[in-house]
Each structure stands twice: as C-alpha cells, then as structure tokens.
Motif scaffolding. Structure first.
Motif, mmCIF file in Angstrom:
data_model
loop_
_atom_site.group_PDB
_atom_site.id
_atom_site.type_symbol
_atom_site.label_atom_id
_atom_site.label_comp_id
_atom_site.label_asym_id
_atom_site.label_seq_id
_atom_site.Cartn_x
_atom_site.Cartn_y
_atom_site.Cartn_z
ATOM 1 N N GLY A 172 0.562 -1.440 0.499
ATOM 2 C CA GLY A 172 -0.060 -0.033 -0.087
ATOM 3 C C GLY A 172 1.054 1.172 0.518
ATOM 4 O O GLY A 172 0.036 2.142 0.192
ATOM 5 N N THR A 173 2.204 1.257 -0.037
ATOM 6 C CA THR A 173 2.932 1.886 -0.292
ATOM 7 C C THR A 173 3.317 2.684 -1.610
ATOM 8 O O THR A 173 3.591 2.522 -2.904
ATOM 9 C CB THR A 173 4.060 2.142 0.265
ATOM 10 N N PHE A 174 3.054 3.534 -1.585
ATOM 11 C CA PHE A 174 3.112 4.781 -3.122
ATOM 12 C C PHE A 174 4.834 4.317 -4.337
ATOM 13 O O PHE A 174 5.729 4.622 -3.473
ATOM 14 C CB PHE A 174 3.153 6.772 -3.478
ATOM 15 N N ARG A 175 4.687 4.031 -4.973
ATOM 16 C CA ARG A 175 6.303 3.751 -5.915
ATOM 17 C C ARG A 175 6.162 4.759 -7.227
ATOM 18 O O ARG A 175 7.092 5.200 -7.438
ATOM 19 C CB ARG A 175 5.601 2.224 -6.331
ATOM 20 N N TYR A 176 5.033 5.260 -7.490
ATOM 21 C CA TYR A 176 5.663 6.630 -8.477
ATOM 22 C C TYR A 176 4.206 7.155 -8.221
ATOM 23 O O TYR A 176 2.731 6.550 -8.351
ATOM 24 C CB TYR A 176 4.940 5.772 -9.468
ATOM 25 N N VAL A 177 3.677 8.567 -8.030
ATOM 26 C CA VAL A 177 3.033 9.176 -8.578
ATOM 27 C C VAL A 177 3.081 10.313 -9.494
ATOM 28 O O VAL A 177 4.194 11.036 -9.865
ATOM 29 C CB VAL A 177 2.075 9.985 -7.393
ATOM 30 N N ASN A 178 2.033 10.297 -10.722
ATOM 31 C CA ASN A 178 2.220 12.061 -12.171
ATOM 32 C C ASN A 178 2.483 13.017 -11.620
ATOM 33 O O ASN A 178 1.895 13.173 -10.268
ATOM 34 C CB ASN A 178 2.076 11.396 -12.696
ATOM 35 N N ALA A 179 2.808 13.896 -11.981
ATOM 36 C CA ALA A 179 2.171 15.696 -11.328
ATOM 37 C C ALA A 179 1.267 15.711 -11.161
ATOM 38 O O ALA A 179 1.095 16.448 -10.308
ATOM 39 C CB ALA A 179 2.847 16.163 -12.864
ATOM 40 N N GLU A 191 7.280 13.830 -2.350
ATOM 41 C CA GLU A 191 7.175 13.312 -0.400
ATOM 42 C C GLU A 191 5.972 12.062 -0.302
ATOM 43 O O GLU A 191 5.757 11.794 0.903
ATOM 44 C CB GLU A 191 6.173 14.731 -0.209
ATOM 45 N N MET A 192 5.942 11.851 -1.596
ATOM 46 C CA MET A 192 4.717 10.535 -1.242
ATOM 47 C C MET A 192 5.423 9.659 -1.456
ATOM 48 O O MET A 192 4.724 8.459 -1.119
ATOM 49 C CB MET A 192 3.336 10.920 -2.812
ATOM 50 N N ILE A 193 6.059 9.269 -2.553
ATOM 51 C CA ILE A 193 7.178 7.814 -2.984
ATOM 52 C C ILE A 193 7.187 7.205 -1.505
ATOM 53 O O ILE A 193 8.475 7.712 -0.270
ATOM 54 C CB ILE A 193 8.384 8.128 -4.012
ATOM 55 N N GLY A 194 7.214 6.083 -1.205
ATOM 56 C CA GLY A 194 7.228 5.390 -0.161
ATOM 57 C C GLY A 194 6.726 5.524 1.254
ATOM 58 O O GLY A 194 5.815 4.517 2.638
ATOM 59 N N LYS A 195 5.573 6.235 0.802
ATOM 60 C CA LYS A 195 4.314 7.066 1.997
ATOM 61 C C LYS A 195 3.317 5.922 1.885
ATOM 62 O O LYS A 195 2.971 5.392 0.351
ATOM 63 C CB LYS A 195 4.565 7.878 2.177
ATOM 64 N N HIS A 196 2.674 5.963 2.849
ATOM 65 C CA HIS A 196 1.122 4.852 2.700
ATOM 66 C C HIS A 196 0.102 5.311 2.378
ATOM 67 O O HIS A 196 0.010 6.645 2.447
ATOM 68 C CB HIS A 196 1.488 3.861 4.245
ATOM 69 N N TRP A 197 -0.666 4.662 1.683
ATOM 70 C CA TRP A 197 -2.017 5.112 0.966
ATOM 71 C C TRP A 197 -3.449 6.219 1.607
ATOM 72 O O TRP A 197 -3.145 7.440 1.939
ATOM 73 C CB TRP A 197 -2.454 4.332 0.294
ATOM 74 N N GLU A 198 -2.089 5.557 3.322
ATOM 75 C CA GLU A 198 -3.799 6.834 3.949
ATOM 76 C C GLU A 198 -3.118 7.711 4.746
ATOM 77 O O GLU A 198 -3.742 8.861 5.108
ATOM 78 C CB GLU A 198 -3.191 5.319 5.789
ATOM 79 N N MET A 199 -1.978 8.139 4.324
ATOM 80 C CA MET A 199 -1.183 9.661 4.697
ATOM 81 C C MET A 199 -2.374 10.451 4.020
ATOM 82 O O MET A 199 -2.777 11.851 4.477
ATOM 83 C CB MET A 199 -0.559 9.958 4.121
#
Length: 725
Positions: A172-179, A191-199
């Motif tokens: 459930g952790t972010f591996r990639y997010v687009n702009a 700030e988001m890569i490696g963090k859990h979606w619960e944030m």
C-alpha cells in the motif's frame, strides 16, 4: 518523475540510423527519370539502396516483398496519384517516411500534401544538385522517424495526463505518482514516494477503505466511485476514484477532483427549493430558474401559461427552445447568458416561440445568480408578453416618412430592419422568397438564410448599425427550400424622432455568378496548359540534361541515345499542346443552334459502322456552330472507337446543358480525372488529343464538362452552364 529503475525493463535501444543502411523505394512513371534518380542517389550516399517502381500497383507489390525505410513518390501518375498512394500506404499501417518528389508543383498541391501527412515535399528542379538535396532529405527523415519512435515508447502519456495516476505496491505504499496526482493533494512527488496511502484519508474514512473498497477490487477486477480525501494542508476534497490491480500485484489508482461540482449541486438544490416557494405567486410574469448552462430547473405558473408547456415537459430542457430556430442555431441565447454573467444582467426584446409554434413579442430580463462566496449558481429569467405594444409600433405607417423613396416598382428587394434585427417593412419583390409580406413581417430575417451563413449575416447587420453601412453576399433560402445567391447593401438611417433603422437593397446575382464561374474555368484551363509546360516538358528536359552529364562523365554513348529519345517525346508534347490551344481560338461567332440537328450532322460525318445514335433533345442553345460540331464529333467518335462499332450513343438534355452517353465499356473511375489532359490515350496504343480538344472547346464557350458512368455502364459526358434560347 519516472518510475523507479527496478520497475523498468532492460532496454539498450534499437540499431541507430547511423549503423544501418537505408532502403528507398522510388515511384515515378517516367522510367528514364527513375533510373537517373537511382544513379545519383546511390552516388550521393553509400547508405542508400534505391528500388524503383513505375506505378502504384508495382510499388505496393514491392512493399509486400521488401521492408523499406523511406518512400519517394511522384505526384501525377496514371491510375492513382502520389497522395492516393500515401493513403493506401497508411491504411496498411506502414508509417515509414513518405517524400513527395514532383514536377507538378503548386501551392494547392503543397497544401494538400501537407494536409495528407507527407513527411517532406520537394519539387523537381533543373540540374543535378537537386539529387544531393533529396538524398539529404531522405537521410534526415529516416533518422527522425526512428528517433521519434523511441520517444513514443516512454511514459510521456502518463506524465502529461490531466488525471491523477499512481502505482502502489502490495503493502500500500506509493511507488510512482504523476505530476497531476501530487499537485491534487498539495505534495511534492518526493514526499509521497514510499509513503502509505492512508496519508491521504481522514481517520474516520480509513476503516471504510480497508473493509469495503480494497476487498472489492480483486473480486470485481476493479472498483470505482467517490471518495472523501484530504490535502496536505488538511482541507477535505471529493474525488472520482478508480482502482485496479496489474498482473504483478501493483495497484493502479486514478483520481479526479469533483469537489467543486458536488458543492455546486448542493447549492443549486438549496436555491431551487427556495425559489419554488415564491415564484408560483407571480403570474403576470413568466419566471424561470436556469442552471449555469441555461437548462431550466424550475418555473412558475405564469411561465406555463405564457409558453404552453407543463413542468414535466420543460424541466431539464435548454431555454433556447423558446427562441426562433434561426436565432437558436447561431447561439444567440447563449450569448445572452455570457453577457449576463459578465455584466450581472442583460435585457432583450424580440420574438419568442410557444410550444404550439405560435410567436409572441417578449421583453426579457436575465440576471446571473451568485452565492455568498461569489460562486456562480445559475440565472433568473423574467419574461413579459409585449406583443400588443409591439404591433402598434410595427404598423405599416410607423416609419412612413423613411419609405417614401422605396417604391414597390423597384426590381430589387427593398427591406427595413429595426435595431433588434426584426423586419418592419419589405417591398413587393420580397415575395420572390415564397413568403407573403405578412409572413415576412412576423419573421426574423435570419430565417431567410441557410443555417451556416446566419452568423455572418447577423454580424453584418450589427456592423451596419455601428458603422453606417455594410455589404453581404449570401444565399436566400426560399419557402420551398431553394437557395438563390443574393447581394445585400445595407445602410443605417434615422427618422425624425431619432429611431434607428437599417434599410437596404437585395439583388439576385445568379447571372453574375454564372459569368464568374465561366471566367474561373477559362483561367483554370490556362493553368492546365501552364502545368503541361512546367511538368510534362520539364521531365524530358531533366532526363536530357542528366544523360548528357553522365555521357560527359563516363564517355558512354548509350546516354546520348536516351537523351535523343527524350527529345522526341518533347516534340510530340509540343505538337499536341499547339493543336489543342488552336481549338479555343475558333469559338467566336455565337448564334442559336439546334442541338439535335447539330448532333445528327456530326454523326453523319463519321464512320459509324454498326453504331446507333439516339437524339433525345429538342433544345436550341447558344454556341459557335462550327466549334459545337467539332466538340460533338470528338465525343461521338470517342464513343464509337471504344464501343468497337456496336455502341448506342445518346444525346440528351440536362437542366442547364446536355449530355453525350453511351453503353460501351466506360472509363474507369481512377482514370476520369485524366481523360481531358493533353497526351492522354483515347485508345490503347494511340497518343491523342481529342478529349483535350473537347474540354478546350467547352471552356472557350464558357461551359463546364465532366465525365461519369452512364446508366448502361458506359461513359457519360455532361456539358453544363449552357445558355438555352
């Protein structure tokens, strides 16, 4: 930000263009010129290997057998031209570079080539320097093709997407997010890569995600719906949300912010309920509530009485339904909303339409509605029937002092508009539209024009009011659906009381248009002659120069023989051109000619063997009798030769001319555009100018000639724009 390197496949790239040879397919119907180009291209670059084809069919066979890196094609070829060849190539999903290398150059052909998607466009020139330019263009096009293909394999589509896109691992952790995804929530991507979606969720919504949404994704292959989330600064937002798993267990997430839309829906619903509490008490006025796009959300009983609809019929429909069709089609109601939104409110006056189609004159006030925070919620529209007052103003005597000079004996159409664009007076000649004067006085002037020209006509009326005068050319649409070209001259006038009107004269310009068409056809014929000089003569000359240069360089005499053959072709073309041009000079003594008698006379002058002539015309036309005889002889002879003696040829009437049709083998559709060109064969193995002369004779008369298929499957030549007696 790209995907992490461990998520991408190993890839070293293809062989670059510098490492590979380039196979070129050159298509040109002139074999000598084709050979010459091949020699020079392979001399210019060791990388180039040139294959040749004489026409499109041979080229397609080559493409079936060989992989090529670039196609170079002439434009004008028998059967299919270069742009039709390009269309066929692209239909085969072959996206290699395609260069148009042609001697028939013009801005129109260049524009068509660019629109069709050619990679490059190069016109044949004198001398041999052009082959170095062509070789350079080929290499550049091929290199660009392979470089572009590599770029398209990247993640550019994901990076530039307007929707937020994210990949999450099994934990459930972010591996990639687009702009777009990071911007939506107010984070930097790092700030988001490696963090859990619960944030991204309020605490009171996290449990619902775990218990309801995530378990449904593998069960149904995907989940979509609305979710409440939160930004980095703590603000809540509503998103349209979709989830699905990839084969390797990666969770793909797509989101789109719909917070504003949801708030607008809630506000409109509140306003609708408040509005309905008081509007039904007001019946003198028709009161409407519209959403931000102009669709009816509610109205009072006064609106039902005035418009003739009940609530179930009108709720949800656009308010443009109340306007005459002509004004609705040009977007006039939407312009009123734009003005109300920009200025707060707008007043309007003019004809409106009830459910049963009847009209009434109305005075309207439209006001934009905003909430306490300044967000646009919709519009309030108040309408009052003022037909009685308007009819008093529209009395035939109202602008009498302005019309004393506008007599009904005028040949042209006289008209008078008020500032709202309504017809207030017309001359008797206006009944040529098929409408009575009474009908015209109840119509919008825009209804007298086809829909596609109404915006331009309305703009010219406004310009006449603003600047004092305007001129418009536009077709009138009569009551029975016929269109008639007209020219309108408009001028602003003011009466003694200061009332402003637009007065004008409309003139039928069918005869003028006919003269313009004839002149245009004659100019087009001159352009064709120029094309022959610039294209058909240029190619043999280019071959001569190239072969002479090769003879000097190599000392081989066979190049001199090829040059002499090209010079013979020049002689034939020049003789044909002179013969056709002389035909037009013989059209000068135009008189009344019996078309049927002229057809029989032309037939009697030919060897007809077992052929038959059918004359289905009694028309008398204006023509040069001798020139018409030569035109008919050529067409009849063409039908006899192609029909091999047993053909039936018919001469008959058209609405504005005549036709010559036969039941022979006909002319293939792919060849019909070329039959009137100088040098086109009229029979296999022959080199004739008969049909080119026919076109020259027709154009010299000011006529139009075309070829199609007859009802019996043979050839049908139609000659139009002919003046009858």
């Amino acid at each position: 930000m790209p995907l992490p390197s461990d998520a991408l496949p190993d890839y070293n790239g293809p062989e670059t263009p510098v490492q590979r040879s380039v196979t070129v397919l050159h298509v040109d119907d002139d074999a000598d010129f084709c050979d010459l180009v091949s020699i020079y291209l392979e001399r210019e670059s060791e990388r180039l290997e040139v294959l040749t084809a004489a026409d499109v069919d041979e080229a397609l066979d080559t493409l079936d057998a060989v992989d090529v890196d670039c196609i170079v094609s002439d434009y004008e070829m028998p059967g299919r031209d270069g742009l039709e060849f390009l269309e066929t190539v692209r239909e085969r999903e072959l996206d290699v570079p395609f260069i148009l290398f042609t001697g028939k150059g013009s801005e129109e052909i260049a524009s068509d080539a660019i629109s069709a998607g050619v990679t490059d466009y190069l016109q044949k020139e004198r001398g041999t320097d052009q082959y170095a330019v062509l070789a350079h263009r080929i290499e550049n096009a091929v290199e660009q093709h392979y470089a572009t293909r590599e770029v398209e394999r990247g993640f550019s589509a994901i990076e530039t997407a307007r929707e937020g896109i994210a990949f999450l691992d099994e934990e459930g952790t972010f591996r990639y997010v687009n702009a777009a995804y990071a911007e939506l929530y107010g984070y930097d991507r790092e700030e988001m890569i490696g963090k859990h979606w619960e944030m991204l969720y309020p605490e009171d919504h996290v449990q619902q995600i775990h218990e309801e949404i995530l378990p449904s994704v593998p069960e149904n292959d995907r989940w979509s719906g609305e979710s409440v989330q939160q930004r980095k600064n703590g603000d809540r937002l509503v998103v349209d949300h979709a989830l699905t798993y990839t084969d390797d267990g990666t969770l793909l997430c797509l989101v789109q912010d719909i917070t504003e839309e949801k708030e607008v829906e809630r506000t409109l619903e509140r306003e609708r309920r408040r509005f309905e509490q008081f509007i039904d008490a007001v019946e003198v006025y028709a009161i409407f509530s519209l959403d931000t796009e102009g669709f009816v959300t509610s109205w009072n009983q006064g609106a039902e009485r005035l418009k003739g609809y009940d609530g179930e019929e009108i709720i949800g429909r656009h308010f443009s339904v109340f306007y005459p069709e002509a004004k609705a089609e040009i977007g006039y109601p939407d312009e009123l909303l734009e003005t109300a939104l920009a200025e707060g409110s707008v007043q309007d006056e003019g004809w409106r339409v009830r459910k049963d189609g009847s009209r009434f004159w109305a005075r309207v006030l439209i006001t934009a509605v905003f909430d306490d925070e300044g967000t646009h919620q919709g519009f309030l529209k108040v309408t009052r029937d003022t037909t009685e007052q308007h009819e008093r103003v529209r009395s035939p005597d109202a602008p009498k002092d302005l019309l004393d000079y506008a007599l009904d004996v005028l040949d042209d159409v006289f008209y008078l508009f008020d500032p709202e664009g309504n017809i207030v007076r017309v001359g008797e000649q206006a009944t040529m539209t098929g409408y009575s004067r009474e009908e015209l006085l109840s119509m919008s002037p825009l209804e007298l024009f086809p829909p596609e020209v109404r915006p331009r006509v309305e703009s010219d009326i406004e310009r006449a009011l603003e600047t004092g005068s305007a001129t418009t050319e536009a077709p009138i649409l009569t009551k029975d659906g016929e269109t008639v070209p007209f020219e309108f001259r408009k001028r602003r006038i003011v009466d003694e009381e200061g009332n402003v009107y637009v007065a004008g004269i409309g003139r039928d310009i069918r005869d003028r248009r006919r003269r313009e068409r004839r002149l245009k056809r004659q100019l087009a014929q001159f352009d064709e002659f120029a094309s022959v000089l610039s294209h058909d003569l240029r190619t043999p000359l280019s071959v001569v120069r190239g072969r002479l240069e090769l003879a000097r360089d190599t000392g081989e005499t066979e190049h001199l023989e090829q040059a002499e053959s090209a010079l013979d072709r020049l002689d034939e073309l020049i003789e044909d051109l002179a013969s056709v041009m002389r035909e037009g000079e013989l059209v000068n003594d135009v008189t009344a000619v019996d078309l049927g008698a002229a057809s029989r006379s032309a037939w009697d002058a030919l060897e007809t063997a077992g052929a038959t002539l059918a004359v289905a015309t009694e028309r008398t036309i204006r023509a040069d009798e001798g020139a018409l005889a030569r035109l008919l002889e050529n067409l009849l002879k063409n039908a006899i030769e192609h029909g091999e003696g047993t053909v039936t040829v018919t001469v008959g009437d058209l609405e504005d001319g005549f036709y010559v049709a036969d039941d022979g083998p006909g002319i293939p559709e792919s060849e019909r555009d070329d039959v009137f060109e100088i040098g086109t064969s009229v029979k296999e193995g022959e080199h004739g100018v008969g049909l080119a002369s026919v076109k020259q004779l027709a154009v010299a008369h000011g006529w139009e000639i075309s070829v199609s298929e007859s009802e019996a499957g043979g050839a049908r030549f139609e000659i139009t724009d002919v003046e009858s007696v």
